[in-house]
Write an enzyme that holds these catalytic residues in place. Structure first.
Site, short mmCIF file in Angstrom:
data_model
loop_
_atom_site.label_atom_id
_atom_site.label_comp_id
_atom_site.label_asym_id
_atom_site.label_seq_id
_atom_site.Cartn_x
_atom_site.Cartn_y
_atom_site.Cartn_z
N HIS A 99 0.88 -1.18 0.00
CA HIS A 99 0.00 0.00 0.00
C HIS A 99 0.92 1.23 0.00
O HIS A 99 2.03 1.16 0.53
CB HIS A 99 -0.83 0.11 1.28
CG HIS A 99 -1.72 -1.05 1.60
ND1 HIS A 99 -1.25 -2.17 2.22
CD2 HIS A 99 -3.05 -1.20 1.45
CE1 HIS A 99 -2.27 -3.00 2.41
NE2 HIS A 99 -3.36 -2.44 1.94
N ASP A 102 2.47 1.91 3.27
CA ASP A 102 3.44 0.95 3.83
C ASP A 102 4.86 1.44 3.54
O ASP A 102 5.78 1.14 4.28
CB ASP A 102 3.32 -0.44 3.18
CG ASP A 102 1.94 -1.03 3.34
OD1 ASP A 102 1.30 -0.76 4.37
OD2 ASP A 102 1.51 -1.76 2.42
N ASP A 307 -5.51 -13.46 9.49
CA ASP A 307 -4.39 -13.36 8.54
C ASP A 307 -3.21 -14.26 8.91
O ASP A 307 -2.06 -13.81 8.97
CB ASP A 307 -3.90 -11.91 8.43
CG ASP A 307 -4.82 -11.05 7.59
OD1 ASP A 307 -5.62 -11.61 6.81
OD2 ASP A 307 -4.74 -9.81 7.69
C1 XUL Z 1 -7.38 -6.44 4.57
C2 XUL Z 1 -6.63 -6.86 3.38
C3 XUL Z 1 -5.81 -5.81 2.71
C4 XUL Z 1 -5.79 -5.91 1.23
C5 XUL Z 1 -5.07 -4.79 0.54
O1 XUL Z 1 -8.15 -7.43 5.13
O2 XUL Z 1 -6.68 -8.00 3.00
O3 XUL Z 1 -4.52 -5.87 3.23
O4 XUL Z 1 -5.19 -7.10 0.81
O5 XUL Z 1 -5.54 -3.54 0.92
#
Ligand code: XUL
Ligand code: CO
Length: 441
Positions: A99, A102, A307
């Protein structure tokens, strides 16, 4: 300067290796369908979790020990960048993703943030000249700063819409400059908290307008990366407009965008939507809209986006089954949108976590490929639907019948018989057998 001096380049050592810094199943040179695993799997490191993430959670402070922790501001951004390319090289990954926020610190001023980006992007470009690691995709963070509290392109505040447009415009310019193969839209706050204060139609129309403007601008500057929408049903908003792939398809078709976008499918987002990972991949695949993957996994006991690095072999196998059936991911890849647990705080964990994810997908690939080669599911499915290959079934599929003829036909059936058992338990046992046999080598 070296940030990970204790680690050498990670290599394939095979299933018997006890070296925590070696691949056991991911052999980049091994061929699958005529392509190497490296070319097929197109692994990517996500910058945010691996380099920017600090291990904070809603209850606790940062825990991650990182070799660049003593820097701040743009110095920190530059140190992270240097460390990231050392990491990519040692992990031997072909791609990374980021992003905008980042790679540079977030500022209240758009102009200042753009200046920061203008300082860092040429540095990334220099690394890219000599590194084998390329940019899979970039995106704009339009969810962290307070300005996005009610959304970006779906904000009730038109100034926020304009601000979002400026950021995506810049993101596309950066994508072009760095040769990004895709551009991702994850609608972090594009949704609502309550319908009581929401004009849903205007918000969705605005989102459609926003995407059209992005497509037009990409064309104008010659950015030819694939646009991707990343569905997620909730979190941080209570309801997110890009709920899942099916909802995303309805949106794209309604707004005339279905030939411009594909999907970036994240495993943990699928499960949050009440689907399996493979369900989301299948829906995208059958409509020719499978673009890329955020490879991670959730925790079935927790209802949020944890995640985690993917280690569930059933999931990687069934995901790879869809990806292989899709003929690969084209310009997409498998991006580890995954973070080490808060308690896994040292840099060795970053390597071990990526190795775990890459090995799990490599193993899943082998099992899936064998299932496809042996036509285990294909033959079964063909037989299960064989009534559509002759007689009335064939007429249905070929559009040669109607309710009059079908009714006439049905009245003549003495008793409808279901001949083919679904055999779900047996199919699962066969899947187990293929997994175990893959372990045997
Ligand atoms: C959030 C997510 C993000 C996207 C990119 O859940 O997955 O990191 O992948 O903005
Ligand atoms: Co993601």
């Amino acid at each position: 300067m070296s940030y990970f001096g204790n680690i050498n380049k990670v290599k394939y050592e095979g299933p018997d290796s006890k070296n925590p810094f070696a691949f056991k199943y991911y052999n980049p040179e091994e061929k699958i369908n005529g392509q190497t695993m490296e070319e097929y799997l197109r692994f990517a490191v996500s910058y945010w979790h691996t380099f920017t993430g600090e291990g904070t959670d809603p209850f606790g402070q940062a825990t991650m020990i990182r070799p660049y922790n003593n820097f701040s501001g743009m110095d920190l951004a530059k140190a992270r960048l240097e460390a990231s390319f050392e990491f990519f090289e040692k992990m031997d990954v072909p791609f990374f993703c980021f992003h905008d926020y980042d790679i540079v610190p977030e500022s209240d001023s758009l102009a200042e943030t753009f200046n920061n980006l203008d300082e860092i992007v040429p540095l990334i470009k220099d690394y890219l000249k000599t590194s084998k690691t390329k940019l899979l995709w970039n995106t704009a963070n339009m969810f962290s700063h307070p300005r996005w509290l009610s959304g970006a392109a779906t904000s009730p505040n038109a100034d926020v819409f304009a601000y979002a447009a400026a950021k995506v415009k810049k993101g596309l310019e950066i994508g072009k400059e760095l040769g990004a193969q895709n551009y991702v839209f994850w609608g972090g706050r594009e949704g609502y908290e309550t319908l009581l204060n929401t004009d849903m139609k205007l918000e969705l129309d605005n989102l459609g307008r926003f995407f059209h403007m992005a497509v037009d601008y990409a064309k104008e500057i010659g950015f030819d990366g694939q646009f991707l929408i990343e569905p997620k049903p909730k979190e941080p908003t209570k309801h997110q407009y890009d709920f899942d792939v099916a909802t995303g398809i309805a949106f794209l078709k309604t707004y005339g965008l279905d030939d411009k976008f594909k999907f970036n499918i994240e495993a943990n987002h699928a499960t949050l939507a009440g689907h399996t990972f493979e369900h989301e991949l299948r829906v995208a695949r059958i409509y020719g809209l499978l673009g890329s993957v955020d490879a991670n996994q959730g925790d079935p006991l927790l209802g949020w986006d944890t995640d985690e690095f993917p280690t569930d072999l059933y999931s990687t196998t069934l995901a790879m089954y869809e990806i292989l059936k899709n003929g690969g991911l084209g310009s997409g890849g498998l991006n580890f949108d995954a973070k080490v647990r808060r308690g896994s705080f040292d840099t060795d964990d970053l390597f071990m976590a990526h190795i775990a994810g890459m090995d799990s997908f490599a193993l899943g690939t082998r099992v899936a490929q064998k299932l496809i080669e042996d036509r285990v599911l294909d033959d079964f499915i063909d037989e299960r639907y064989s009534s559509y290959t002759t007689g009335i079934g064939r007429d249905i599929v070929e559009g040669k019948t109607d309710f009059h003829k079908l009714s006439e036909y049905a009245l003549k059936i003495d008793k409808v018989e279901n001949k083919n058992s679904g055999r779900q338990e047996n199919l699962k046992a066969i899947l187990n057998q293929y997994l175990i046999n893959a372990f045997r080598g």
